[in-house]
Design an enzyme around this catalytic site. Structure first.
Site, short mmCIF file in Angstrom:
data_model
loop_
_atom_site.label_atom_id
_atom_site.label_comp_id
_atom_site.label_asym_id
_atom_site.label_seq_id
_atom_site.Cartn_x
_atom_site.Cartn_y
_atom_site.Cartn_z
N HIS A 17 -80.79 9.79 -42.29
CA HIS A 17 -80.61 10.49 -41.01
C HIS A 17 -81.50 11.72 -40.96
O HIS A 17 -82.15 11.99 -39.95
CB HIS A 17 -79.16 10.99 -40.83
CG HIS A 17 -78.12 9.92 -40.74
ND1 HIS A 17 -77.05 9.86 -41.59
CD2 HIS A 17 -77.96 8.89 -39.86
CE1 HIS A 17 -76.26 8.84 -41.25
NE2 HIS A 17 -76.79 8.23 -40.21
N LYS A 41 -61.69 3.75 -35.01
CA LYS A 41 -62.47 3.58 -36.22
C LYS A 41 -61.88 4.41 -37.36
O LYS A 41 -61.41 5.51 -37.13
CB LYS A 41 -63.92 4.04 -35.95
CG LYS A 41 -64.97 3.15 -36.57
CD LYS A 41 -66.33 3.46 -35.99
CE LYS A 41 -67.42 3.25 -37.01
NZ LYS A 41 -68.75 3.50 -36.46
N ARG A 90 -84.27 0.96 -39.30
CA ARG A 90 -84.54 0.66 -40.70
C ARG A 90 -85.13 -0.72 -40.89
O ARG A 90 -85.94 -0.96 -41.76
CB ARG A 90 -83.24 0.73 -41.51
CG ARG A 90 -82.75 2.12 -41.74
CD ARG A 90 -81.33 2.16 -42.18
NE ARG A 90 -80.45 1.79 -41.09
CZ ARG A 90 -79.15 1.97 -41.08
NH1 ARG A 90 -78.56 2.47 -42.14
NH2 ARG A 90 -78.43 1.64 -40.04
N SER A 127 -74.86 5.00 -44.45
CA SER A 127 -73.61 5.70 -44.76
C SER A 127 -72.63 4.75 -45.43
O SER A 127 -71.86 5.14 -46.30
CB SER A 127 -72.98 6.26 -43.47
OG SER A 127 -73.83 7.21 -42.89
P1 ADP Z 1 -73.60 4.54 -36.03
O1 ADP Z 1 -72.15 4.77 -36.28
O2 ADP Z 1 -74.02 4.64 -34.59
O3 ADP Z 1 -74.17 3.34 -36.74
P2 ADP Z 1 -74.87 6.11 -38.01
O4 ADP Z 1 -74.39 7.48 -38.38
O5 ADP Z 1 -74.68 5.04 -39.03
O6 ADP Z 1 -74.24 5.81 -36.65
O7 ADP Z 1 -76.42 6.16 -37.63
C1 ADP Z 1 -76.94 6.98 -36.62
C2 ADP Z 1 -78.42 6.69 -36.47
O8 ADP Z 1 -79.10 6.93 -37.68
C3 ADP Z 1 -78.78 5.24 -36.10
O9 ADP Z 1 -79.88 5.25 -35.23
C4 ADP Z 1 -79.20 4.64 -37.39
O10 ADP Z 1 -80.08 3.56 -37.21
C5 ADP Z 1 -79.90 5.81 -38.00
N1 ADP Z 1 -79.99 5.71 -39.44
C6 ADP Z 1 -78.99 5.59 -40.32
N2 ADP Z 1 -79.47 5.49 -41.59
C7 ADP Z 1 -80.83 5.56 -41.49
C8 ADP Z 1 -81.91 5.48 -42.43
N3 ADP Z 1 -81.70 5.31 -43.73
N4 ADP Z 1 -83.17 5.57 -41.94
C9 ADP Z 1 -83.37 5.72 -40.62
N5 ADP Z 1 -82.41 5.77 -39.69
C10 ADP Z 1 -81.15 5.70 -40.10
#
Ligand code: ADP
Length: 152
Positions: A17, A41, A90, A127
């Site tokens: 992120h 959730k 990703r 995450s």
């Molecule tokens: P959600 O609950 O919407 O999936 P996340 O917190 O998992 O939210 O992710 C928020 C954003 O961060 C999304 O656009 C996701 O694709 C991006 N993201 C998460 N991990 C990575 C990573 N390793 N590299 C690039 N973008 C990421």
């Protein structure tokens, strides 16, 4: 003034992120990190903790703010006068999933989604994986920014 919303659960924030947010600062004047609240959730970290991790990680960035929201992301963007959503990609699975959301958001409120590709060394980080490693007492510290590292 180009203001973007970067929405997510951030449960917890990872260095994946962080990369997208920091690179997003080259594109946008302001970025709002927006933690979506979904009552159905189950999260590993409380909302207050997830928010604190974000605030501490970006405390030295004047162009980044942290907020929480309920409901549609496009409604939050409108309320915050943000014309853009920032998302990270990703892999091809992210693309498939994100595409339909981005198209819907554009059709609903003409909010444009801007995607940045994660760099190769961060594309494996999610995450979900961080939570799994944490639960099983593995070393997760290289996957998260220091406020989350200091957690234990
Ligand atoms: P959600 O609950 O919407 O999936 P996340 O917190 O998992 O939210 O992710 C928020 C954003 O961060 C999304 O656009 C996701 O694709 C991006 N993201 C998460 N991990 C990575 C990573 N390793 N590299 C690039 N973008 C990421």
């Amino acid at each position: 003034m180009k203001r973007a919303v970067f929405p997510g659960s951030f449960d917890p924030i990872t260095i994946g992120h962080c990369e997208i947010i920091e690179r997003g600062l080259d594109v946008f004047d302001e970025i709002i990190l927006a933690i979506g609240i979904n009552a159905d959730k189950k999260y590993m970290f409380e909302l207050s903790e997830r928010k604190k991790f974000l605030e501490e990680t970006f405390k030295n960035h004047s162009k980044i703010t942290v907020k929480t929201y309920q409901g549609l992301t496009v409604d939050f963007c409108k309320a915050e006068k943000a014309g853009f959503i920032l998302r990270g990609l990703r892999n091809i699975l992210d693309l498939e999933f994100e595409r339909s959301i981005a198209e819907t958001n554009f059709k609903m409120e003409q909010i444009e989604t801007v995607f940045l590709l994660s760099s190769g060394d961060k594309a494996h980080i999610s995450s979900t994986i961080v939570r799994d490693v944490m639960r099983n007492n593995g070393d997760y510290k290289f996957l998260v920014p220091s406020p989350v590292r200091k957690k234990s």
